[in-house]
Design an enzyme around this catalytic site. Structure first.
Site, PDB file in Angstrom:
ATOM      1  N   ASN A  89       0.801  -1.213   0.000  1.00 13.60           N
ATOM      2  CA  ASN A  89       0.000   0.000   0.000  1.00 13.60           C
ATOM      3  C   ASN A  89       0.840   1.273   0.000  1.00 13.60           C
ATOM      4  OD1 ASN A  89      -2.056   1.948   0.560  1.00 13.60           O
ATOM      5  ND2 ASN A  89      -3.315   0.270   1.306  1.00 13.60           N
ATOM      6  N   THR A 122       2.458  -8.452  -1.384  1.00 12.54           N
ATOM      7  CA  THR A 122       2.347  -8.450   0.065  1.00 12.54           C
ATOM      8  C   THR A 122       1.832  -9.795   0.540  1.00 12.54           C
ATOM      9  OG1 THR A 122       1.209  -7.518   1.999  1.00 12.54           O
ATOM     10  CG2 THR A 122       0.069  -7.377  -0.085  1.00 12.54           C
ATOM     11  N   VAL A 123       2.376 -10.286   1.649  1.00 13.53           N
ATOM     12  CA  VAL A 123       1.878 -11.543   2.211  1.00 13.53           C
ATOM     13  C   VAL A 123       0.586 -11.311   2.991  1.00 13.53           C
ATOM     14  CG1 VAL A 123       4.169 -12.573   2.340  1.00 13.53           C
ATOM     15  CG2 VAL A 123       3.232 -11.421   4.347  1.00 13.53           C
ATOM     16  N   ASP A 124       0.302 -10.052   3.329  1.00 14.80           N
ATOM     17  CA  ASP A 124      -0.890  -9.753   4.119  1.00 14.80           C
ATOM     18  C   ASP A 124      -2.176  -9.760   3.285  1.00 14.80           C
ATOM     19  OD1 ASP A 124       0.518  -9.486   6.481  1.00 14.80           O
ATOM     20  OD2 ASP A 124       0.866  -7.351   6.214  1.00 14.80           O
ATOM     21  N   MET A 138       1.395 -13.628  10.586  1.00 13.19           N
ATOM     22  CA  MET A 138       1.456 -12.214  10.267  1.00 13.19           C
ATOM     23  C   MET A 138       0.051 -11.698   9.930  1.00 13.19           C
ATOM     24  SD  MET A 138       4.885 -12.011   7.917  1.00 13.19           S
ATOM     25  CE  MET A 138       6.526 -12.205   8.620  1.00 13.19           C
ATOM     26  N   ARG A 169      -1.291  -7.451  10.399  1.00 15.72           N
ATOM     27  CA  ARG A 169      -1.467  -6.365  11.366  1.00 15.72           C
ATOM     28  C   ARG A 169      -2.930  -5.964  11.518  1.00 15.72           C
ATOM     29  NH1 ARG A 169       1.619  -2.579  13.768  1.00 15.72           N
ATOM     30  NH2 ARG A 169       3.446  -3.566  12.855  1.00 15.72           N
ATOM     31  N   LEU A 174       9.746 -16.987   8.258  1.00 18.64           N
ATOM     32  CA  LEU A 174       9.583 -18.260   7.564  1.00 18.64           C
ATOM     33  C   LEU A 174       8.332 -18.259   6.689  1.00 18.64           C
ATOM     34  CD1 LEU A 174      10.462 -20.798  10.419  1.00 18.64           C
ATOM     35  CD2 LEU A 174      11.969 -19.858   8.652  1.00 18.64           C
ATOM     36  N   GLN A 175       7.319 -17.519   7.105  1.00 19.13           N
ATOM     37  CA  GLN A 175       6.064 -17.478   6.348  1.00 19.13           C
ATOM     38  C   GLN A 175       6.262 -16.890   4.954  1.00 19.13           C
ATOM     39  OE1 GLN A 175       2.684 -16.080   9.253  1.00 19.13           O
ATOM     40  NE2 GLN A 175       4.667 -15.420  10.048  1.00 19.13           N
ATOM     41  N   ARG A 176       7.142 -15.916   4.857  1.00 19.66           N
ATOM     42  CA  ARG A 176       7.287 -15.207   3.588  1.00 19.66           C
ATOM     43  C   ARG A 176       8.522 -15.627   2.792  1.00 19.66           C
ATOM     44  NH1 ARG A 176       8.800  -9.432   6.419  1.00 19.66           N
ATOM     45  NH2 ARG A 176      11.034  -9.476   6.022  1.00 19.66           N
TER      46      ARG A 176
END
Length: 418
Positions: A111, A139-141, A187, A189, A296-298
């Site tokens: 963003n 973005t991983v989010d 993750m 936010r 590790l997630q990304r």
């Protein structure tokens, strides 16, 4: 040969497939005889005039980026403010662009990056400099609006769902005499997309995850503990997935660190997983284990989604094509055109419709109990984690990654002071 140079930069937290986007950008531009520079460490490199000459990379190296996690050219968490507040920095960027005949700028991020690309496009237009700016999604989010999903999310979602499913089997095997509750932090936010992805691991209420704590749902400790206690009683153990952005009723993050903020001005979150685990242990007296996968997630390219890889390559290719067509101030977004079979396409969307907006989980994706995902959410998520994105392995059994030695181009301006 076309005149002008294309500058590519990576921004914010990297993903398992952001380098695939970079690979597609470079290869697509090369096919059009366009020189590609890459900013070292994102927008900082552009400000400092630290620019990498990608023409020195072989075709094999460029293609190897597609199976390499991290940020091959370096990224950074630097947010430019308004044109008025950070006017000197925007002016510096234009000066660097002019010095190196940069006519196309592709900013690969989330963003905040979309907002920066939009402002740069506006400034260049007002200044009369022929510059086309493209925001390339990553973005991983999964929190960019309008695009069906964000490249990087599908792979992180796959890693999350697989990890939760495998850990649950471990916990189930030991629950009789050992761990009763396992807490897995993800993750996210403000948006619970990764938390929701964990829900793919189970197909019914008896299968993990038994409790998902979303940032969109206010945390109620008493209700949560009652749910955990009931699950342990009926199933024998309980797997809890919690988003880092879990909030109290007053809007404060459960894991917020007092007085600590990151480079974007966001509250630094201190690890909600251990806090939830401690609460369960102290209040229920159960043996608890927890994990915080964090990076590790990304970075798990070995478990990347084939769909996600295809998305990452497509937005990189389209970003170059849109730029060369002069589509200034846009982002190549992913549009879902069919569910069964899953189909999608790329469309140009104006950055003004994307910047400074955030896509959260729809209410219809969260179960009525507030701790699970719905069938609609499952239908949305499942195509995004499908397929295995193959990668080469070396004789030692470890993945082969592109480890590049960068060649910097000569500087033409005074050093940046900012």
């Amino acid at each position: 040969m076309s005149k002008g140079t294309l500058l590519y930069a990576q921004s914010g937290g990297v993903t398992a497939v952001i380098n695939a986007t970079a690979s597609a950008v470079i290869e697509t531009a090369r096919a059009r005889k366009i020189k590609v520079l890459a900013a070292k460490n994102g927008i900082l490199g552009a400000l400092r005039e630290e620019l990498i000459d990608t023409s020195r990379l072989s075709l094999a190296q460029v293609r190897a980026l597609a199976h390499t996690p991290g940020g091959a050219f370096g990224s950074c968490r630097v947010k430019l403010k308004s044109l008025e507040a950070d006017g000197d920095k925007y002016a510096r960027l234009l000066a660097v662009f002019r010095a190196h005949d940069v006519r196309w700028f592709l900013y690969n991020g989330g963003n905040d990056s979309a907002d920066t690309a939009l402002k740069l496009s506006q400034l260049a237009e007002a200044s009369g400099y022929p510059l086309t700016c493209i925001g390339v999604p990553k973005t991983v989010d999964n929190d960019l609006v309008l695009t069906d999903c964000c490249p990087g999310f599908g792979s992180a979602a796959k890693y999350t769902a697989v990890s939760v499913a495998e850990a649950a089997l471990d916990v189930a095997a030991m629950a009789e005499t050992s761990t009763k509750v396992f807490v897995y932090e993800v993750m996210g936010r403000h948006a619970g997309w990764l938390a929701a992805a964990a829900g793919l691991a189970g197909k019914n209420a008896a299968q993990a995850p038994h409790v998902i704590l979303f940032p969109e749902v206010v945390y109620d400790e008493a209700t949560f503990l009652a749910k955990v206690k009931a699950t342990v009683a009926s199933v024998g153990y309980c797997v809890v997935v919690v988003s880092e952005g879990l909030k109290h009723a007053n809007g404060k993050f459960v894991a917020e660190s007092e007085g600590s903020v990151d480079a974007f001005g966001h509250s630094q979150l201190g690890g909600v997983g251990p806090l939830i685990a401690a609460t369960v242990k102290d209040k229920l007296g159960l043996k608890v284990h927890w994990t915080v996968p964090d990076y590790l997630q990304r970075s798990a390219r070995h478990l990347a989604s084939k769909t996600d890889l295809a998305h990452a390559l497509a937005v990189g290719k389209a970003g170059v094509e849109f730029a060369l067509k002069g589509l200034n101030g846009v982002m190549p977004i992913i549009v879902r055109t069919a569910e069964k079979p899953y189909r999608w396409k790329i469309r140009a969307e104006p950055l003004r419709n994307i910047a400074n907006a955030e896509k959260k989980m729809p209410a219809g994706f969260i179960g009525k109990d507030g701790y699970s995902i719905t069938a609609a959410c499952r239908r949305y998520l499942e195509p995004l984690v499908r397929g295995e994105a193959a990668m080469p392995y070396a004789a030692d059994g470890l993945p082969k990654h592109a480890l590049l030695k960068h060649t910097m181009i000569g500087k033409r301006l005074p050093p940046f002071k900012g």
